[in-house]
Design a protein around this motif. Sequence first.
Motif, short mmCIF file in Angstrom:
data_model
loop_
_atom_site.label_atom_id
_atom_site.label_comp_id
_atom_site.label_asym_id
_atom_site.label_seq_id
_atom_site.Cartn_x
_atom_site.Cartn_y
_atom_site.Cartn_z
N ILE A 150 0.84 -1.21 0.00
CA ILE A 150 0.00 0.00 0.00
C ILE A 150 0.87 1.24 0.00
CG2 ILE A 150 -1.67 1.33 1.35
CD1 ILE A 150 -2.89 -1.30 2.25
N TYR A 151 1.93 1.25 0.83
CA TYR A 151 2.81 2.42 0.86
C TYR A 151 3.51 2.62 -0.48
CZ TYR A 151 2.10 2.68 5.89
OH TYR A 151 1.56 2.81 7.14
N HIS A 152 3.84 1.51 -1.18
CA HIS A 152 4.41 1.64 -2.52
C HIS A 152 3.41 2.33 -3.45
CE1 HIS A 152 8.37 -0.09 -2.71
NE2 HIS A 152 8.01 -1.16 -2.02
N GLN A 153 2.16 1.91 -3.39
CA GLN A 153 1.13 2.49 -4.25
C GLN A 153 0.92 3.97 -3.95
OE1 GLN A 153 -2.29 0.04 -3.55
NE2 GLN A 153 -1.42 -1.79 -4.53
N GLN A 154 1.09 4.36 -2.68
CA GLN A 154 0.90 5.74 -2.28
C GLN A 154 2.19 6.57 -2.37
OE1 GLN A 154 -2.07 7.06 -1.34
NE2 GLN A 154 -3.11 5.11 -1.72
N ASN A 155 3.30 5.94 -2.82
CA ASN A 155 4.61 6.61 -2.92
C ASN A 155 5.03 7.20 -1.57
OD1 ASN A 155 4.99 6.12 -5.72
ND2 ASN A 155 3.58 7.80 -6.20
N ARG A 156 4.83 6.43 -0.50
CA ARG A 156 5.20 6.89 0.84
C ARG A 156 6.48 6.17 1.28
NH1 ARG A 156 1.07 9.99 3.28
NH2 ARG A 156 2.68 10.33 4.83
N ASN A 157 7.63 6.80 1.01
CA ASN A 157 8.91 6.18 1.35
C ASN A 157 9.08 6.04 2.86
OD1 ASN A 157 9.72 5.88 -1.31
ND2 ASN A 157 10.61 7.92 -1.40
N ASP A 158 8.49 6.97 3.64
CA ASP A 158 8.61 6.87 5.09
C ASP A 158 7.87 5.63 5.59
OD1 ASP A 158 6.30 7.99 4.17
OD2 ASP A 158 6.21 9.60 5.65
N GLY A 159 6.70 5.34 5.00
CA GLY A 159 5.98 4.12 5.37
C GLY A 159 6.72 2.87 4.97
N ILE A 160 7.34 2.88 3.79
CA ILE A 160 8.13 1.73 3.33
C ILE A 160 9.28 1.48 4.28
CG2 ILE A 160 9.61 0.88 1.47
CD1 ILE A 160 7.84 2.50 -0.47
N ALA A 161 9.96 2.55 4.72
CA ALA A 161 11.08 2.40 5.65
C ALA A 161 10.65 1.77 6.96
CB ALA A 161 11.73 3.77 5.92
N LEU A 162 9.48 2.14 7.47
CA LEU A 162 8.99 1.57 8.71
C LEU A 162 8.64 0.09 8.55
CD1 LEU A 162 6.87 4.59 9.90
CD2 LEU A 162 8.83 3.65 11.08
N GLN A 163 8.15 -0.29 7.37
CA GLN A 163 7.89 -1.72 7.14
C GLN A 163 9.19 -2.51 7.04
OE1 GLN A 163 4.76 -2.89 7.44
NE2 GLN A 163 4.43 -0.72 7.89
N GLN A 164 10.24 -1.89 6.47
CA GLN A 164 11.54 -2.55 6.44
C GLN A 164 12.03 -2.80 7.87
OE1 GLN A 164 13.68 0.29 4.04
NE2 GLN A 164 13.49 -0.96 2.20
N LEU A 165 11.78 -1.84 8.75
CA LEU A 165 12.16 -2.00 10.15
C LEU A 165 11.39 -3.16 10.78
CD1 LEU A 165 13.50 -1.13 12.78
CD2 LEU A 165 11.78 0.67 13.00
N GLU A 166 10.07 -3.22 10.54
CA GLU A 166 9.26 -4.32 11.10
C GLU A 166 9.73 -5.67 10.57
OE1 GLU A 166 7.07 -3.87 13.32
OE2 GLU A 166 6.13 -1.89 13.13
N ILE A 167 9.98 -5.74 9.25
CA ILE A 167 10.42 -7.00 8.64
C ILE A 167 11.78 -7.40 9.18
CG2 ILE A 167 11.13 -8.05 6.45
CD1 ILE A 167 8.93 -6.34 5.10
N GLY A 168 12.69 -6.42 9.35
CA GLY A 168 14.01 -6.72 9.89
C GLY A 168 13.94 -7.31 11.29
N VAL A 169 13.08 -6.76 12.14
CA VAL A 169 12.92 -7.29 13.50
C VAL A 169 12.40 -8.73 13.45
CG1 VAL A 169 11.67 -7.04 15.67
CG2 VAL A 169 12.57 -5.03 14.53
N SER A 170 11.42 -8.99 12.57
CA SER A 170 10.86 -10.34 12.46
C SER A 170 11.90 -11.34 11.97
CB SER A 170 9.66 -10.32 11.50
OG SER A 170 8.67 -9.42 11.95
#
Length: 721
Positions: A150-170
């Motif tokens: 969804i963040y990709h579709q909305q061009n929200r790089n800040d949201g993408i970065a936060l998902q990378q953080l969540e995925i990294g923790v997992s």
Amino acid sequence: MITRGSLNLLMLCLFALVFTLVSAQAKGHPLRHISLDSEHYGGGSSGVQLLVAQGNIQQAEQQIVDALAQARANNEDNAVALGVHALGHLSLLKNLYPLALTQFQTSLNYFKSTNQSLAIADLYTDIGRTYRVMGLYQSALSYFNLAKEIYHQQNRNDGIALQQLEIGVSLRQLGQFESALSQLERALPLLRETNDNAASALALMNIARVYSDVGKNDQALLYLKDAEQLIRTLSMSLLNAELGYHLGKVYASVGNYDDALRYLNSSIEGFSKLGALCDKGKATASYGEALIAGQQYAQGRQLLLKELTDATANNCTTLLTDIHLALADAYLPDDQEKAQYHIEAGLEQAIDREELYTQSQFQAVRVKLYVQQQNYEAAFEALQRQRKLESTSLDQRRSLALLYLQSQIDAERQAQALTLLSKNQAIELSKAEQQQLRTKMLYGSLMASLLFVFLFWSRVNQKQRSSLLKREVKRRTQELEIKNAELESAYQALERASLLDPLTGLYNRQYLNNQLPQEIHRAQQNYLVHKPVGADAANADLVCFLLDIDNFKHINDTYGHLAGDRILIQLSKLLRSVFRPSDMLIRWGGEEFLAVCRNTSRLEAVTLATRLHQSLHQESFSLNDQTRLKITCSIGFCVLPLYPDDPTKLEWSEYFAILDDCLYAAKSSGKDCWIGLLGEKSRSQHQSHQLSPLEEKYNLPPTRIQTSLNHLSAVNWNCAE
């Protein structure tokens, strides 16, 4: 080792929770987390944000409940959804995971109905985080990827970065350290650019834990000190408690037990004040491990045993596994029987959650135990299992590396496209230069005859340059075409590798995640738009079968894991012979398989289940050249949509939960059988129908349930209670 159920990203939601409940007219939903208007929640310095930061969770919750009641009285649906979302965050903070999931799902249903994309992405993130702290990592990663899309579709790089953080923790909690570090290091600079200090501090702490997990404690301490500098600018109890936990773990790893105990004690006090029982438990368990490492054995064991009881009572599933591992190590020197008990208990939990890295740690302790008992043959077998787990974990990390390489190939494609564009611009510029030279030659012909030779030479020279340039452009164009063809071939190979299970050749969950949404949508649209009946409904349904090999662990323990792998390979071939080529066959995990039959009538479900059941009975599986074995499977199935009159009544997650309960009901009812749901009973049968535990659990209307057992009364629904 850190508890995998830690809430080390929960403070993100409560930081970014600007805690301002939007009014009834508000239509937006800020990125990342809900906002609760200070007018509704006390406003100013006494608002909810400050209360949470100070650890006054009960008072913060009361303010939200009061404002929620007012929003409901005023029929402010958007504000109600935001308030329920906020309560979900507080429930997650207090480790009330089932309640948090219910609250998040309620809010998600509203935002889906109003098509608020960023709010949906935010709730996907929160649901994924809840699944992660419950130890359901694959489900968590699926929700994080949905939010990221969804963040990709909305061009929200800040949201993408936060998902990378969540995925990294997992990924770190799954033991996939290289992939986790890659995700976290890519997220950190983007988070710093957005001045998100809370998220940046979390990224630093998790990068530090990765380095600590691989034995690089000096680097880990440097990252933790950087995180400490950021946290000093934020008055947040949860961040301080989490930092104390991480510092305590690293100091214990380097043998500095005084500092370790000091930081862990601070963390225990912080989590206690917040009411986060599971997080308090993980810090207390680490305190006990530090005492044992500092040779205070009796006190350390007593503390760990107490936390084992508390973790069981509080349903802290992943913490239980960590405590079993710590107690196994603690009892290893002088009480081998208790060590063996904790190894078996923790290993079973790690296997259930598919934590390969944790399984290998338990196998390592088992090797030490067998060596102490001078049972070298068993020690060697345990060592082989440990190596195999480590190898499988490495294969998983390689698969993620392939996905990363795929993204690199896409970037390279874009770079080559830019290079080709630059070449085209150079050609256009050359054409413009040629036109300019022709004009000069035209005017130059009027000049004195002495200039004629010079002009003629210039023209010949320009033709030569143009010819050379055309040949060079042609050569470069051919090179680019060759490179593009090579990249396309590599991309297709990587895509195939990422979607197939390497052992059986069946599709994996990634393929299912890519294909299933449109299949479910197609089946629902068939009934929403066309409303087929009778013969028209022949190919309108999806039928899903979930099967599990009975007593597969016994087969592995008796004949070895290689024999178990052969059975999985032969079973995959049998499934291909039973189902059509157009059906999706998925290796769901371990000895579980999922078959999704597309364009199928629900009337064929029982026939398919019976045929699969009989085929298993007729097949003889080869374990090696001399030994063959008969196996049985338990099968659960369900048709989609389950209720044609209301095809969107259930989400895929609910369908799969029903499938899972049908499978485990078959297991509990003696195995070697099938149980499935075929749709709603006719209206005339409603009054005489007695609801089963499965229907009561999911609040289903009277539903047709079929089984290969003699009667439905033989079904044991303990799993659905």
